[in-house]
Design a protein around this motif. Structure first.
Motif, PDB file in Angstrom:
ATOM      1  N   ILE A  24       0.830  -1.204   0.000  1.00 53.28           N
ATOM      2  CA  ILE A  24       0.000   0.000   0.000  1.00 53.28           C
ATOM      3  C   ILE A  24       0.868   1.258   0.000  1.00 53.28           C
ATOM      4  N   GLY A  25       1.981   1.227   0.733  1.00 53.30           N
ATOM      5  CA  GLY A  25       2.888   2.380   0.747  1.00 53.30           C
ATOM      6  C   GLY A  25       3.401   2.736  -0.632  1.00 53.30           C
ATOM      7  N   PRO A  26       4.006   1.796  -1.368  1.00 53.25           N
ATOM      8  CA  PRO A  26       4.445   2.091  -2.741  1.00 53.25           C
ATOM      9  C   PRO A  26       3.303   2.524  -3.661  1.00 53.25           C
ATOM     10  N   ILE A  27       2.116   1.964  -3.466  1.00 60.58           N
ATOM     11  CA  ILE A  27       0.972   2.341  -4.294  1.00 60.58           C
ATOM     12  C   ILE A  27       0.600   3.808  -4.045  1.00 60.58           C
ATOM     13  N   LYS A  28       0.509   4.188  -2.785  1.00 59.63           N
ATOM     14  CA  LYS A  28       0.160   5.582  -2.464  1.00 59.63           C
ATOM     15  C   LYS A  28       1.223   6.558  -2.969  1.00 59.63           C
ATOM     16  N   ARG A  29       2.485   6.151  -2.889  1.00 63.85           N
ATOM     17  CA  ARG A  29       3.561   7.028  -3.378  1.00 63.85           C
ATOM     18  C   ARG A  29       3.451   7.249  -4.879  1.00 63.85           C
ATOM     19  N   GLY A  64      -7.076   1.072  -6.965  1.00 65.66           N
ATOM     20  CA  GLY A  64      -7.640   0.454  -8.153  1.00 65.66           C
ATOM     21  C   GLY A  64      -6.726  -0.677  -8.608  1.00 65.66           C
ATOM     22  N   TRP A  65      -7.259  -1.527  -9.475  1.00 65.68           N
ATOM     23  CA  TRP A  65      -6.524  -2.727  -9.881  1.00 65.68           C
ATOM     24  C   TRP A  65      -5.223  -2.403 -10.610  1.00 65.68           C
ATOM     25  N   HIS A  66      -5.259  -1.476 -11.548  1.00 65.84           N
ATOM     26  CA  HIS A  66      -4.121  -1.291 -12.452  1.00 65.84           C
ATOM     27  C   HIS A  66      -2.880  -0.742 -11.748  1.00 65.84           C
ATOM     28  N   ILE A  67      -3.077   0.177 -10.819  1.00 64.75           N
ATOM     29  CA  ILE A  67      -1.938   0.813 -10.156  1.00 64.75           C
ATOM     30  C   ILE A  67      -1.142  -0.184  -9.327  1.00 64.75           C
ATOM     31  N   GLU A  68      -1.791  -1.253  -8.896  1.00 61.92           N
ATOM     32  CA  GLU A  68      -1.138  -2.206  -8.005  1.00 61.92           C
ATOM     33  C   GLU A  68       0.111  -2.811  -8.649  1.00 61.92           C
ATOM     34  N   CYS A  69      -0.023  -3.304  -9.880  1.00 58.29           N
ATOM     35  CA  CYS A  69       1.122  -3.963 -10.525  1.00 58.29           C
ATOM     36  C   CYS A  69       2.237  -2.965 -10.823  1.00 58.29           C
ATOM     37  N   SER A  70       1.881  -1.765 -11.263  1.00 56.63           N
ATOM     38  CA  SER A  70       2.902  -0.753 -11.533  1.00 56.63           C
ATOM     39  C   SER A  70       3.710  -0.446 -10.282  1.00 56.63           C
ATOM     40  N   ALA A  71       3.021  -0.297  -9.155  1.00 53.41           N
ATOM     41  CA  ALA A  71       3.713   0.033  -7.908  1.00 53.41           C
ATOM     42  C   ALA A  71       4.570  -1.129  -7.417  1.00 53.41           C
ATOM     43  N   MET A  72       4.089  -2.352  -7.581  1.00 51.36           N
ATOM     44  CA  MET A  72       4.877  -3.510  -7.135  1.00 51.36           C
ATOM     45  C   MET A  72       6.114  -3.691  -8.004  1.00 51.36           C
ATOM     46  N   ILE A  73       5.983  -3.431  -9.298  1.00 51.79           N
ATOM     47  CA  ILE A  73       7.153  -3.472 -10.174  1.00 51.79           C
ATOM     48  C   ILE A  73       8.173  -2.427  -9.732  1.00 51.79           C
ATOM     49  N   ASN A  74       7.694  -1.214  -9.476  1.00 51.41           N
ATOM     50  CA  ASN A  74       8.594  -0.155  -9.020  1.00 51.41           C
ATOM     51  C   ASN A  74       9.311  -0.539  -7.739  1.00 51.41           C
ATOM     52  N   ASP A  75       8.565  -1.123  -6.813  1.00 50.70           N
ATOM     53  CA  ASP A  75       9.141  -1.465  -5.515  1.00 50.70           C
ATOM     54  C   ASP A  75      10.192  -2.565  -5.640  1.00 50.70           C
ATOM     55  N   LEU A  76       9.950  -3.528  -6.530  1.00 55.35           N
ATOM     56  CA  LEU A  76      10.867  -4.660  -6.672  1.00 55.35           C
ATOM     57  C   LEU A  76      12.037  -4.370  -7.609  1.00 55.35           C
ATOM     58  N   PHE A  77      11.744  -3.679  -8.719  1.00 59.82           N
ATOM     59  CA  PHE A  77      12.721  -3.592  -9.800  1.00 59.82           C
ATOM     60  C   PHE A  77      13.110  -2.168 -10.198  1.00 59.82           C
ATOM     61  N   GLY A  78      12.390  -1.179  -9.739  1.00 58.00           N
ATOM     62  CA  GLY A  78      12.626   0.160 -10.252  1.00 58.00           C
ATOM     63  C   GLY A  78      11.689   0.436 -11.413  1.00 58.00           C
ATOM     64  N   ASP A  79      12.158   1.198 -12.405  1.00 58.92           N
ATOM     65  CA  ASP A  79      11.241   1.687 -13.436  1.00 58.92           C
ATOM     66  C   ASP A  79      11.095   0.779 -14.655  1.00 58.92           C
ATOM     67  N   TYR A  80      11.665  -0.422 -14.630  1.00 58.90           N
ATOM     68  CA  TYR A  80      11.491  -1.288 -15.797  1.00 58.90           C
ATOM     69  C   TYR A  80      11.645  -2.756 -15.435  1.00 58.90           C
ATOM     70  N   VAL A  81      11.041  -3.602 -16.268  1.00 57.45           N
ATOM     71  CA  VAL A  81      11.338  -5.027 -16.320  1.00 57.45           C
ATOM     72  C   VAL A  81      11.641  -5.356 -17.777  1.00 57.45           C
ATOM     73  N   ASP A  82      12.365  -6.432 -17.986  1.00 56.63           N
ATOM     74  CA  ASP A  82      12.648  -6.836 -19.370  1.00 56.63           C
ATOM     75  C   ASP A  82      11.419  -7.452 -20.018  1.00 56.63           C
ATOM     76  N   ILE A  83      10.720  -8.315 -19.274  1.00 50.78           N
ATOM     77  CA  ILE A  83       9.558  -9.034 -19.807  1.00 50.78           C
ATOM     78  C   ILE A  83       8.386  -8.839 -18.867  1.00 50.78           C
ATOM     79  N   HIS A  84       7.253  -8.463 -19.429  1.00 53.53           N
ATOM     80  CA  HIS A  84       6.010  -8.402 -18.661  1.00 53.53           C
ATOM     81  C   HIS A  84       5.028  -9.341 -19.347  1.00 53.53           C
ATOM     82  N   GLY A  85       4.451 -10.251 -18.578  1.00 53.65           N
ATOM     83  CA  GLY A  85       3.584 -11.256 -19.182  1.00 53.65           C
ATOM     84  C   GLY A  85       2.235 -11.362 -18.517  1.00 53.65           C
TER      85      GLY A  85
END
Length: 379
Positions: A119-124, A204-225
């Motif tokens: 929730i913290g990364p999502i709110k940020r 909302g649903w969509h922001i969740e994955c973006s925030a979790m990616i940011n928290d784990l990897f920063g601003d990119y992943v090589d593959i999103h599936g």
């Protein structure tokens, strides 16, 4: 070694080059945990497991994340109907999903983030979008303003009007544009919620994955599936909000989507109530048989489920097992199998090669039998 994948973003078969040659990053959208996973949910788990195994074969470091959505209106409704606490419900179905996918031979990802732990990364991230003028606040809702992102629709390959016409887009008086999507919404007292600058609510649903990616990897992943049903709106919205929040021209360099599993040629889904759960099938078939069925068609093609298709898969798999009885893995996988996997994870060609090796083994070729056995860990 030349890995090639069909990139949904370009529609082309592209050579895979990770941004960091020493580390591959992959994120795959996981289940919303309000019921048992069905055979359609199993397909991305198995497909991207094979891809994970292939990448681990060819790169020293592969980081794979698959999330759990444990905040959702369907979860709220299910918990209310069952008369149980939401956390008990989501924990039950997360445990069931792990057990089911393990039975299918799926390796545990390196990361399994839950929305409620992020929730913290999502709110940020939402704060960034509001502060930068890409999102607006109305009556406790925070919405992403689609017109502020000029490349919206590039992943789906359609314009905004066509996408709205072909999808269930919520029409609400607080939206500036019907295509604007929710980043945060108010929660009632009996619903999960967290305090934020915009009021008590939930993401909302969509922001969740973006925030979790940011928290784990920063601003990119090589593959999103994920499944093809996620291209729009989920992944389209992920791209928009991530690129805007991060001031970046990329979220993922390669987008990969698997085709639907159909039943009687209709897409299998929980909402249509035409699904068969993995746990039900595991009462009748071995996990290896279900895995074989899910891999026998190319991952981008639709796959039609029937009981007969699993019986046929069981017969085919049994013939392969008989060819490698009493053998253990002792060496590298078959080169042709690796080549076929490197060509857009072409499992139909892989299976053709497996059965050729089996035929040769049955004719007395010890080398073919050993190659067949050595290739099993990658599949």
């Amino acid at each position: 070694m030349v890995l090639k994948f069909t990139n949904t973003l370009s529609g082309e078969l592209e050579e895979f080059t990770p941004r960091n040659p020493l580390e591959v990053r992959m994120y795959v959208c996981g289940p919303t945990v309000y019921n048992y996973a069905h055979i359609g949910n199993a397909r991305p788990a198995v497909i991207f497991d094979v891809l994970y195994r292939l990448l681990k074969e060819e790169y020293n470091t592969v980081l794979y994340a698959r999330n759990y959505t444990d905040v959702d209106d369907k979860i709220n409704a299910k918990a209310s109907a069952d008369g149980v606490a939401i956390e008990l419900l989501t924990n039950k179905y997360i445990d069931a999903y792990r057990a089911d996918t393990m039975a299918l031979g799926v390796l545990a990802p390196d990361f399994e983030p839950r929305v409620t732990d992020n929730i913290g990364p999502i709110k940020r991230m939402i704060s960034q979008l509001v502060d930068q003028g890409f999102a607006y606040v109305v009556d406790g809702h925070v919405l992403f303003e689609v017109e502020k992102y000029r490349d919206y629709g590039n992943l789906a390959g359609r314009n905004v009007e066509d996408m709205i016409a072909g999808a269930r887009v919520e029409v609400a008086p607080y939206k500036r544009n019907p295509a604007d999507f929710v980043l945060w919404k108010p929660s009632r007292d009996n619903e999960p919620g967290w305090q934020a600058d915009w009021g008590y609510g939930r993401p909302g649903w969509h922001i969740e994955c973006s925030a979790m990616i940011n928290d784990l990897f920063g601003d990119y992943v090589d593959i999103h599936g994920g499944g093809a049903d996620l291209i729009f709106p989920h992944h389209e919205n992920e791209i928009a909000q991530s690129r805007c929040a991060n001031n970046s021209n990329s979220l993922a360099n390669y987008w990969m989507h698997n085709g639907y599993v159909n039943i009687d040629n209709v897409k299998m889904s929980k909402s249509l109530k035409n699904f068969v759960s993995i746990s039900e099938l595991l009462n009748k078939f071995k996990g290896e048989t279900i895995r074989y069925f899910l891999l026998q068609s190319h991952y981008r093609a639709p796959l039609n489920f029937s009981n007969n298709s699993l019986l046929e898969a069981n017969t085919s798999l049994s013939s392969l097992y008989r060819s490698v009885e009493d053998l253990s893995v002792n060496g590298d996988p078959d080169k042709e199998i690796l080549t076929n996997l490197e060509d857009d994870v072409n499992t139909p060609k892989v299976f053709s090669r497996l059965h050729y090796l089996s035929e040769q083994a049955n004719k007395g070729s010890i080398e073919a039998a050993q190659l067949l056995k050595n290739s099993s860990p990658i599949l």
